[in-house]
Design an enzyme around this catalytic site. Structure first.
Site, mmCIF file in Angstrom:
data_model
loop_
_atom_site.group_PDB
_atom_site.id
_atom_site.type_symbol
_atom_site.label_atom_id
_atom_site.label_comp_id
_atom_site.label_asym_id
_atom_site.label_seq_id
_atom_site.Cartn_x
_atom_site.Cartn_y
_atom_site.Cartn_z
ATOM 1 N N LYS A 29 0.819 -1.217 0.000
ATOM 2 C CA LYS A 29 0.000 0.000 0.000
ATOM 3 C C LYS A 29 0.850 1.263 0.000
ATOM 4 C CE LYS A 29 -2.224 -0.905 3.842
ATOM 5 N NZ LYS A 29 -1.681 -2.235 4.159
ATOM 6 N N ASN A 54 -3.314 6.798 5.575
ATOM 7 C CA ASN A 54 -2.610 5.899 6.485
ATOM 8 C C ASN A 54 -1.100 6.022 6.356
ATOM 9 O OD1 ASN A 54 -2.893 3.774 8.487
ATOM 10 N ND2 ASN A 54 -2.072 2.366 6.960
ATOM 11 N N HIS A 80 -4.381 -9.123 10.395
ATOM 12 C CA HIS A 80 -5.333 -8.411 11.266
ATOM 13 C C HIS A 80 -6.627 -9.203 11.488
ATOM 14 C CE1 HIS A 80 -2.617 -5.092 10.797
ATOM 15 N NE2 HIS A 80 -2.939 -4.881 9.536
#
Length: 471
Positions: free
Chosen positions: A127, A150, A196
């Site tokens: 990302k 982010n 996650h």
């Protein structure tokens, strides 16, 4: 700063006073909202009070007064169990949202001529590199580009919008869970692998969160989806059947009849009537390895979707300077090169780095993820020796036993020194690679701090020689 619209004269609760929470609070106030802030950490409360915000214990608040709860992404929304602020908000019928959703509502409320272009980048790995790469391409092409989310600056801390601006946003699964109305012009879903899972209740919840990146796209928008893993392949097939938008698959492993793909380091554009060779990525020094070829394919496709010419997009790929802590060369001593891949916080991310070199002196460990390094067994023959640090050292030693030589070093300084000694003694061109396959929180505040510790340790190897030369 982007003043948040839609909450003028209304009261908003903000929980979690790190970078995201404080930035959102400032933007809400700038847009005319009244905010009440709280954090269970005294340091966060003190920082908010220093800025003059109203800080009050939300567990004792009258929640019927709030129009919304702005929740920082690090706070559990659903799993392992909803945070108490979420439970109180839901009991009072108060909506729970995040900073990306506040940005989305502000964009949606703007007149059409003032709405910027938006690119959203998500995925398990790659990302940050793809976000920085796309931002670099757009800026190099002369577009007014703002990069955040982010990565770097929180989205609401970026410069205010106008019709000619381009926002390139990295968005995590936590942020996507708190987002419902964002309509990106280009949405990039790079890849999906297990990560996650405790925060999403398992793989299905994690995949659903990532898929939210594509939630509101319609005619005129472009979905760019990696098809080198089964989860994204399935999503690409499903939304292609829906036929609501332009869909460009991307791959770093195979040629395709439509999309953007890289074969043996050569990038091809198959989004038009014919296949066009775009760039030789082997010449892009900051994009080594197949995983970076996928990042390059995604960034090129997103740039084209945002209106950047093929020529400018290709030029941006070649001039990209790279990103700290992602396959970053931090030093070379003699025939030994030191590569900082501290961002590799899970086994799948570490696979990308290990696959990029035929033989490595590997520094690994930290706070382990559930699958440890078991998924990397096939790459152990590339490990000349492993140097283990942090909480995972004993677990990783068991995985490596009989498969690759290893040494328990405990901390990064000792691991760097031991790896350098062995790499230098080999008498060959050698790579010392920090690619931990672990979170950093056992010894460091974040992966950046871990990467900087690696950099400083490498710099420390040269200091005795320099002192001797001065003498």
């Amino acid at each position: 700063m982007i003043p948040v619209r839609g909450f003028e004269g209304r009261k908003v609760a903000v929980f979690g006073l790190g970078r995201t929470g404080l930035t959102a609070a400032r933007a809400l106030v700038a847009g005319g909202a009244e905010v009440v802030l709280w954090d269970e950490n005294e340091g966060g409360r003190s920082a908010a009070e220093f800025e003059g915000f109203k800080v009050a214990d939300l567990s004792k608040a009258d929640w019927s007064e709030f129009a919304a709860l702005m929740l920082s992404p690090g706070v559990p929304l659903t799993h392992p169990k909803p945070h108490w602020t979420v439970e109180m908000a839901q009991a009072a019928g108060v909506e729970v949202l995040g900073d990306i959703e506040l940005f989305a509502r502000t964009v949606n409320a703007a007149p059409p001529h003032k709405r910027p272009k938006i690119a959203l980048i998500t995925g398990t790995n790659g990302k940050s590199t793809t976000t920085a790469l796309l931002g670099h391409i757009c800026a190099s092409a002369g577009r007014d580009t703002r990069v955040g989310g982010n990565i770097g600056v929180g989205v609401l801390g970026l410069e205010d919008m106008h019709g000619g601006a381009v926002y390139v946003l990295e968005v995590s699964s936590y942020q996507l869970d708190l987002t419902s109305s964002l309509k990106p012009d280009a949405a990039v879903l790079l890849n999906i692998s297990a990560d996650h899972l405790d925060r999403h209740g398992g793989m299905d919840g994690y995949v659903a969160a990532k898929r939210r990146a594509l939630l509101n796209q319609g005619k005129g928008d472009t979905a760019i989806i990696g098809v080198d893993d089964p989860w994204c392949q399935r999503i690409c097939t499903e939304i292609t059947a829906a036929n609501r938008r332009t869909i460009w698959p991307i791959s770093a492993s195979r040629s395709m009849g439509r999309g953007v793909y890289a074969i043996q380091g050569v990038l091809y554009d198959a989004t038009g009537d014919r296949v066009v060779e775009v760039a030789d990525l082997m010449r892009a020094r900051s994009l080594p390895g197949r995983h970076n070829w996928q990042n390059a394919a995604a960034a090129y496709a997103a740039a084209r979707a945002l209106g950047v010419s093929a020529e400018d997009a290709a030029a941006g790929l070649m001039s990209f300077p790279g990103l700290a802590h992602r396959m970053e060369t931090v030093g070379t001593i003699g025939r030994v090169r030191f590569v900082n891949d501290s961002k590799a916080t899970n086994a799948d991310a570490a696979r990308q780095a290990l696959s990029s070199y035929p033989r490595v002196y590997w520094i690994a460990g930290g706070k382990p993820k559930s699958d440890g390094i078991a998924p990397l067994h096939d790459l152990f023959p590339r490990v000349a020796k492993a140097y283990l640090i942090g909480e995972a050292a004993d677990q990783f030693a068991q995985e490596l036993e009989g498969r690759a030589p290893y040494e328990q070093c405990g901390v990064i300084d000792a691991a760097v020194a031991a790896a350098f000694a062995d790499a230098k003694a080999s008498g060959e061109d050698a790579i010392v690679l920090l690619s931990p396959a672990c979170a950093s929180f056992d010894q460091f505040s974040d992966f950046e701090a871990r990467g900087e510790a690696f950099r400083h340790a490498v710099e420390g190897l040269t200091r005795p020689a320099l002192r001797g030369a001065r003498a």
